[in-house]
Design a protein around this motif. Structure first.
Motif, PDB file in Angstrom:
ATOM      1  N   TYR A  73       0.820  -1.199   0.000  1.00 25.38           N
ATOM      2  CA  TYR A  73       0.000   0.000   0.000  1.00 25.38           C
ATOM      3  C   TYR A  73       0.863   1.261   0.000  1.00 25.38           C
ATOM      4  O   TYR A  73       0.574   2.238  -0.675  1.00 25.38           O
ATOM      5  N   ASP A  74       1.952   1.198   0.765  1.00 22.33           N
ATOM      6  CA  ASP A  74       2.791   2.398   0.885  1.00 22.33           C
ATOM      7  C   ASP A  74       4.207   1.987   1.279  1.00 22.33           C
ATOM      8  O   ASP A  74       4.416   0.952   1.900  1.00 22.33           O
ATOM      9  N   LYS A  82       7.002   5.928  -2.371  1.00 15.88           N
ATOM     10  CA  LYS A  82       6.128   5.276  -3.351  1.00 15.88           C
ATOM     11  C   LYS A  82       5.298   6.296  -4.153  1.00 15.88           C
ATOM     12  O   LYS A  82       5.271   6.251  -5.373  1.00 15.88           O
ATOM     13  N   ARG A  83       4.650   7.200  -3.416  1.00 15.66           N
ATOM     14  CA  ARG A  83       3.760   8.134  -4.113  1.00 15.66           C
ATOM     15  C   ARG A  83       4.524   8.947  -5.162  1.00 15.66           C
ATOM     16  O   ARG A  83       3.998   9.246  -6.241  1.00 15.66           O
ATOM     17  N   TYR A  86       4.838   8.046  -8.866  1.00 14.08           N
ATOM     18  CA  TYR A  86       3.707   8.266  -9.775  1.00 14.08           C
ATOM     19  C   TYR A  86       3.484   9.740 -10.070  1.00 14.08           C
ATOM     20  O   TYR A  86       2.436  10.137 -10.529  1.00 14.08           O
ATOM     21  N   ARG A  87       4.456  10.556  -9.755  1.00 10.05           N
ATOM     22  CA  ARG A  87       4.360  11.967 -10.146  1.00 10.05           C
ATOM     23  C   ARG A  87       4.619  12.062 -11.644  1.00 10.05           C
ATOM     24  O   ARG A  87       5.363  11.251 -12.209  1.00 10.05           O
ATOM     25  N   LYS A 113      -1.752   9.725   5.390  1.00  9.75           N
ATOM     26  CA  LYS A 113      -1.980   8.293   5.653  1.00  9.75           C
ATOM     27  C   LYS A 113      -2.255   7.535   4.356  1.00  9.75           C
ATOM     28  O   LYS A 113      -1.972   6.349   4.257  1.00  9.75           O
ATOM     29  N   GLN A 114      -2.825   8.229   3.366  1.00  8.73           N
ATOM     30  CA  GLN A 114      -3.160   7.547   2.110  1.00  8.73           C
ATOM     31  C   GLN A 114      -2.585   8.331   0.926  1.00  8.73           C
ATOM     32  O   GLN A 114      -3.328   8.944   0.156  1.00  8.73           O
ATOM     33  N   PRO A 115      -1.280   8.270   0.774  1.00  6.73           N
ATOM     34  CA  PRO A 115      -0.642   9.099  -0.255  1.00  6.73           C
ATOM     35  C   PRO A 115      -1.161   8.810  -1.662  1.00  6.73           C
ATOM     36  O   PRO A 115      -1.229   9.713  -2.492  1.00  6.73           O
ATOM     37  N   THR A 116      -1.510   7.578  -1.914  1.00  2.00           N
ATOM     38  CA  THR A 116      -1.928   7.224  -3.280  1.00  2.00           C
ATOM     39  C   THR A 116      -3.199   7.947  -3.694  1.00  2.00           C
ATOM     40  O   THR A 116      -3.493   8.069  -4.874  1.00  2.00           O
ATOM     41  N   GLU A 117      -3.959   8.419  -2.705  1.00  2.00           N
ATOM     42  CA  GLU A 117      -5.207   9.080  -3.053  1.00  2.00           C
ATOM     43  C   GLU A 117      -5.050  10.582  -3.247  1.00  2.00           C
ATOM     44  O   GLU A 117      -6.014  11.279  -3.535  1.00  2.00           O
ATOM     45  N   LEU A 118      -3.816  11.054  -3.122  1.00  2.00           N
ATOM     46  CA  LEU A 118      -3.588  12.495  -3.283  1.00  2.00           C
ATOM     47  C   LEU A 118      -3.279  12.826  -4.737  1.00  2.00           C
ATOM     48  O   LEU A 118      -2.686  12.024  -5.457  1.00  2.00           O
ATOM     49  N   SER A 119      -3.666  14.025  -5.153  1.00  2.00           N
ATOM     50  CA  SER A 119      -3.283  14.504  -6.482  1.00  2.00           C
ATOM     51  C   SER A 119      -1.791  14.869  -6.446  1.00  2.00           C
ATOM     52  O   SER A 119      -1.218  15.013  -5.373  1.00  2.00           O
ATOM     53  N   TRP A 159       0.292  16.119  -3.125  1.00  2.00           N
ATOM     54  CA  TRP A 159       1.510  15.415  -2.683  1.00  2.00           C
ATOM     55  C   TRP A 159       2.703  16.375  -2.698  1.00  2.00           C
ATOM     56  O   TRP A 159       3.513  16.389  -1.773  1.00  2.00           O
TER      57      TRP A 159
END
Lengths: 1001, 90
Positions: A889-890, A894-895, A898-899, B29-35, B39
């Protein structure tokens, strides 16, 4: 000895101790207690230096730290010398050898003085304006000559042999300056029972009171010197106070943190200096600070005010009273205040002829001018010195009356012969330390000086540095403010006798009968900045005082504007019609006076400059001819040349042996972090890109760690030792920062995780054995381990013994060969290494260093963080998508993967490069282009990150990052070098054993 | 040049500490849900205040614990120090 200018009696010098010293090769004599300046003046020498730009002859102006002219070089042994020292501060000792600076061939005949004739065409900003183009002349022509012409003293060419020291000190009250204000503050403070530190930059205490006229200044019926002596004795007896002389505060930082420099042996003859600490740097934390730094006398700014024989009035008084030296025989004084009259009376009483006093004021009702009148000294009221004559020494002054509003001179010109002109333009509070500490200043419009206004620290200023003048005021203020500051009840009564002073008047720039462009009125003596330079800067549009300072270099010499700043500000304020309080001052920066590099460095020289970390096998490596490379603070074995081998040959031999026989590498420097706790697996899941929950106990896994921005940060193999126990390895250079980062996340982001980290890098030694014979060697060295592939496969670990010593053996590989790492308690490292060497002898075991390791991993295309990556490379760029978990999930970073920017197709990507000519080795760092043009600029699409000649493939190989590299496989690219362009073909990053068969060989 | 009061060890010289940037940034807590913009706001954007600023410090050459401090950037006075998870008194 012929001290022609020495008075027959008096002074604080020891006439029974004659001292010989050298100045410009000539042997001269002085007495114990003399400074170089006073001894030179006693010998009638005024001309000591040449100015920076025009090489004008310059003499001693002052008697202290503010001296701008009399800079000298102390010559020690060959190549050992101290430049830019103020003659006014050097205490002479037997054997002292000094020379003038900034003159050639000699201070008496200086060829550079031709600049003086050209001065009309060398205005402010001359260098900026003249040497602009052509640009390529800068490097070879302009810079060379400007550097040669500029600069003052010469720097030493040999290593500094002296010993320096650092000392930390904590006190409750620090008093800076031991003049009348500082002494009274100290006397008051010791009653508080607090721990007090009193420092003064001079060898003798008392400040300006030391040389005050005893007929006009008395404290409790005592003459100045007697009172100082008595007070110092009282202080010395007190247990609460520590007193340091020859100690100058260089910097006053926030939180009452002060840096002081103490001279311990500079004033001693050479024989007494040996083996002793030369200077000590004090780092002081004071609960409270009392600044009693006094004030600095100003000169007057008029045409040709810089000739040798023009001196500050207070300095002349000091030379007469303290050193018993008359600075001239036929003296004139130019003043705007009463203080200069004390100099006149002092000299007159000592039998020195004071011919005239030129005073810009209409009159003065003070005690001292009246006395001068009685003594028959001619006073020219409302007049000014407008010009001086005499090239290497003043011989005449031109005097004219001032117009009513002081903007012009009128009437007849009077020429007066003299061999000394004392000037006094009033006193400027020494607020340097106050402003360094963050204090804000205010301007006194009547008395024309800046004084301390506001400060947030526990600190007070007392005495003349606070803008308080007159002995009585100074003493009463110092006492009262100290009492209040330290909450003291009982006090001593002071009964002060002083002369009554007249009013003070000020003219920043004395008018001239010449047109203003024809005058040379020096503001900054050392940097040769004149009033005209300042005017020019203003005409050219420079308005801010900070800009004018930099354009004209006023206040930028080694004296940092102690003499010049106020006049520069005054002239600017007059011309721009701005109030001085609004104009502000330039920033006073540390150090207050120049300090030696030696003192700053202290004991941190040679092997103590930085920590050196050595592995447990270091001694063996040294004995076996290893060459070392620095990796962070570590010394790592780089390669082991045998016989006459050079580095290339050694690395080729080592690399070949590692793949054909057996190689042994010291991997102890890799960072090792012991991770324990019930959430250890979850923790690893969050910090690495790949999944860790399912790693079986006894297995190892390679992990890649990112920054939150998605860029590769570190990598290494982590082993699961038991259910809740892992050992992580990091890169050698990253060990400390990775540990710090993991701690940060644990403490601040994930405090709910039950995980404990311990750095164990230094606790284990790691011996890595690789190659086809490695298994046989390990079997001989360790006990209790079954090395069969089924029991001990690649990427797993076993506990075992080396004799009776516990060890952990990991079967992991950075070379692509069958490879084992033995970890033992660090102090057994060398013994295990030696056992491996002995066991491997029959198989031709070869120690290899970091260079061969780099080559071997490059053959396999393994990255090195920091070589293939530079903080802008993602795992996807490295074509390591396989290690980035899609399911998790994280994890950190990670985030960011996807930038839009990190997902760009045309990012620089990791590729292999092969040269057309297999013998051609690319240069690491070389730029890569797709299209070669006749000359730069060309579009650079990437660069070579690693490059070697592979002895196992018999060809050169290289790794690189190239824009859009993934899609360029098989394409031809170019590496332009200075003398040729090399053609390369983009290849896979794995050059050897793509299938990984050798891991199980 | 500061003296910093570590909440675990007491007053120590500034050379024992390292600075850790702005405090009270909470990792989503939920980075994947951020634009991308949201982020980036978390990842890159930091305040630069003249006046009271809340910041992270690490007693790196001491107990190695992280804590927060409220510092006035105009004069470097530290008005309060407090443990992670606690609130500033100022």
């Amino acid at each position: 000895m012929t001290n022609e200018y020495r008075l027959s009696s008096g002074g604080q010098i020891n006439r029974s101790e004659s001292i010989s010293f050298k100045f410009n090769g000539k042997t001269l004599y002085g007495y114990k207690g003399d400074t170089l300046a006073s001894a030179l003046l006693a010998n009638g020498i005024h001309l000591v230096g040449r100015s920076f730009k025009y090489h004008r002859p310059r003499g001693i102006l002052t008697s202290g730290v503010e001296e701008p002219n009399a800079l000298v070089q102390i010559i020690k042994d060959k190549g050992k010398t101290d430049p830019n020292l103020r003659a006014t501060q050097i205490e002479i000792y037997e054997g002292l050898n000094t020379t003038s600076q900034n003159s050639w061939p000699s201070v008496n005949f200086d060829l550079g003085s031709i600049n003086n004739l050209f001065s009309p065409i060398i205005p402010a900003g001359f260098y900026y304006k003249t040497f602009m183009w052509p640009a390529n002349l800068w490097e070879n022509v302009y810079e060379y000559f400007i550097r040669k012409a500029a600069g003052l003293g010469k720097s030493p060419t040999k290593k500094d042999p002296d010993i320096y020291d650092h000392c930390y000190y904590h006190c409750e009250v620090l008093i800076v300056g031991a003049g009348p204000a500082g002494l009274v503050a100290a006397k008051t403070a010791i009653n508080s029972g607090k721990k007090v530190l009193l420092v003064d930059e001079r060898p003798n205490f008392g400040g300006n009171l030391n040389f005050s006229n005893k007929d006009y200044n008395k404290i409790n019926q005592l003459a100045p010197l007697e009172w100082i002596k008595k007070t110092c004795l009282e202080l010395q007896k007190n247990k609460n106070i520590k007193i340091l002389s020859r100690t100058s505060v260089a910097a006053y930082h926030n939180y009452n943190y002060l840096i002081m420099i103490q001279n311990l042996t500079d004033h001693l003859p050479d024989k007494d200096k040996k083996e002793k600490i030369r200077q000590r740097l004090w780092k002081v934390r004071a609960k409270k600070v009392i600044l009693a730094t006094g004030s600095i006398e100003r000169p007057m700014i008029f045409d040709c005010n810089d000739r040798p024989g023009i001196m500050l009035s207070s300095a002349v008084r000091k030379y007469a009273n303290t050193y018993s030296v008359k600075c001239g025989n036929n003296i004139s004084i130019f003043t705007n205040n009463d203080d200069a009259y004390e100099t006149a009376i002092t000299l007159h009483n000592k039998g020195v002829k004071v011919k005239s006093i030129i005073d810009i004021r209409e009159k003065s009702d003070g005690t001292l001018p009246k006395k001068c009148n009685e003594l028959g000294i001619k006073i020219h009221w409302k007049s000014a010195v407008i010009y001086t004559e005499g090239y290497k020494k003043i011989n005449k002054i031109h005097v004219m009356r001032l117009s009513k509003d002081n903007t012009n001179v009128v009437g007849n010109k009077l020429k007066i012969d003299c061999d000394l002109l004392c000037v006094s333009g009033g006193y400027t509070p020494a607020v340097h330390l106050f402003t360094q500490s963050g204090g804000k200043l205010d301007y006194n419009e009547k008395k024309h000086y800046f004084f301390p206004k506001k400060n947030t620290l526990s600190q007070i200023s007392v005495g003349s540095c606070n803008g308080t003048f007159g002995l009585k005021n100074i003493i009463l203020e110092a006492q009262e403010k100290t009492r209040e500051f330290l909450d003291i009840k009982e006090t001593e009564q002071f009964n002060v006798l002083e002369s009554e002073g007249g009013v003070f008047e000020n003219i920043w720039l004395i008018p001239s009968s010449k047109i203003s462009g024809k005058t040379k009125s020096f503001v900054d003596y050392q940097n040769d900045s004149t009033a005209n330079d300042i005017k020019l800067a203003l005409r050219e549009g420079f308005k801010s005082i900070e800009h004018v300072k930099r354009y004209t270099t006023t206040g930028m010499a080694t004296d940092q504007g102690k003499i010049s700043n106020m006049h520069a500000l005054g002239i600017i304020s007059e011309i721009t019609n701005t109030k001085l309080g609004e104009l502000g001052t330039t920033t006073f920066r540390p150090p207050y006076s120049p300090i030696t590099f030696g003192a700053l460095v202290g004991r941190n020289v040679g092997q103590f400059f930085d920590i050196t970390r050595k592995t447990p096998m270091h001694d063996w490596q040294e004995k076996n001819n290893a060459k070392f490379e620095d990796v962070g603070q570590w010394k790592r074995a780089w390669y082991y040349p045998s016989g006459n081998e050079n580095m290339y040959d050694a690395v080729q031999r080592e690399s070949k042996a590692a793949r054909t026989k057996a190689g042994i590498l010291d991997a102890s420097t890799l960072g090792k972090i012991d991770i324990q706790g019930s959430d250890a697996s979850e923790f690893l899941n969050r910090v690495y890109t790949n999944a860790w929950s399912k790693l079986a106990i006894g297995k190892c896994r390679y992990g890649l760690m990112l920054n939150e921005d998605g860029m590769v940060y570190d990598d290494g193999v982590t082993t699961r030792l038991s259910e809740n126990h892992y050992i992580m390895t990091t890169t050698t250079g990253g060990a400390a920062t990775v540990m710090g980062k993991l701690e940060d996340f644990l403490q601040t982001e994930w405090p709910e995780l039950k995980v404990y980290l311990t750095s164990v890098t230094d606790h284990f030694a790691t011996v890595s054995v690789c190659g086809p014979h490695s298994k046989k060697i390990l079997e001989k060295v360790t006990q209790n381990i079954d090395y069969s592939d089924s029991n001990f496969p690649h990427m797993s670990f076993k506990n075992g013994l080396v004799d009776k010593i516990k060890c952990r053996v990991m079967r992991i590989s950075f070379t692509g060969e069958l490879s084992y790492e033995i970890n033992v308690q660090a102090n057994y490292g060398q013994s295990v290494w030696e056992k491996c060497m002995a066991a491997g002898k029959e198989y031709g075991i070869t120690p290899y260093g970091t260079e061969a390791m780099h080559l071997l991993r490059a053959e396999k295309g393994f990255i090195i963080v920091g070589q293939e990556t530079d903080g802008t490379v993602t795992p996807v760029d490295l074509q390591m998508d396989w290690i980035v978990s899609k399911k998790k999930y994280d994890f950190i970073g990670k985030r960011s993967l996807y930038r839009s920017d990190t997902m760009r197709e045309d990012r620089k990507q990791y590729v292999g490069l092969l040269t057309n000519d297999p013998k051609e080795i690319l240069e690491e760092g070389a730029q890569i282009v797709a299209e070669v043009k006749n000359k730069p600029p060309m579009d650079m699409i990437g660069h070579v990150t690693s490059s070697y000649y592979s002895p196992n493939l018999n060809k050169s190989i290289a790794l690189a990052v190239v824009k859009n590299g993934k899609k360029l496989k098989g394409k031809k690219l170019y590496v332009p070098m200075p003398n040729k362009t090399i053609e390369v073909i983009v290849s896979d990053t794995i050059f050897l054993d793509k299938e990984g068969k050798r891991l199980n060989a | 040049m500061f003296i910093i009061k570590c909440p675990y060890c007491g007053e120590r010289d500034h050379s024992e500490f390292s600075y850790g940037g702005e405090a009270h940034l909470i990792r989503p807590k939920q980075p994947t849900e951020l634009s991308d913009d949201q982020w980036a706001e978390y990842l890159f954007m930091r305040k630069n205040i003249k006046g009271l600023q809340y910041e992270r410090w690490n007693h790196s050459h001491g107990c190695r614990r992280w804590f927060n401090a409220a510092r006035d950037t105009s004069n470097d006075k530290i008005h309060s120090v407090y443990k992670i998870g606690e609130k500033s008194s100022k």
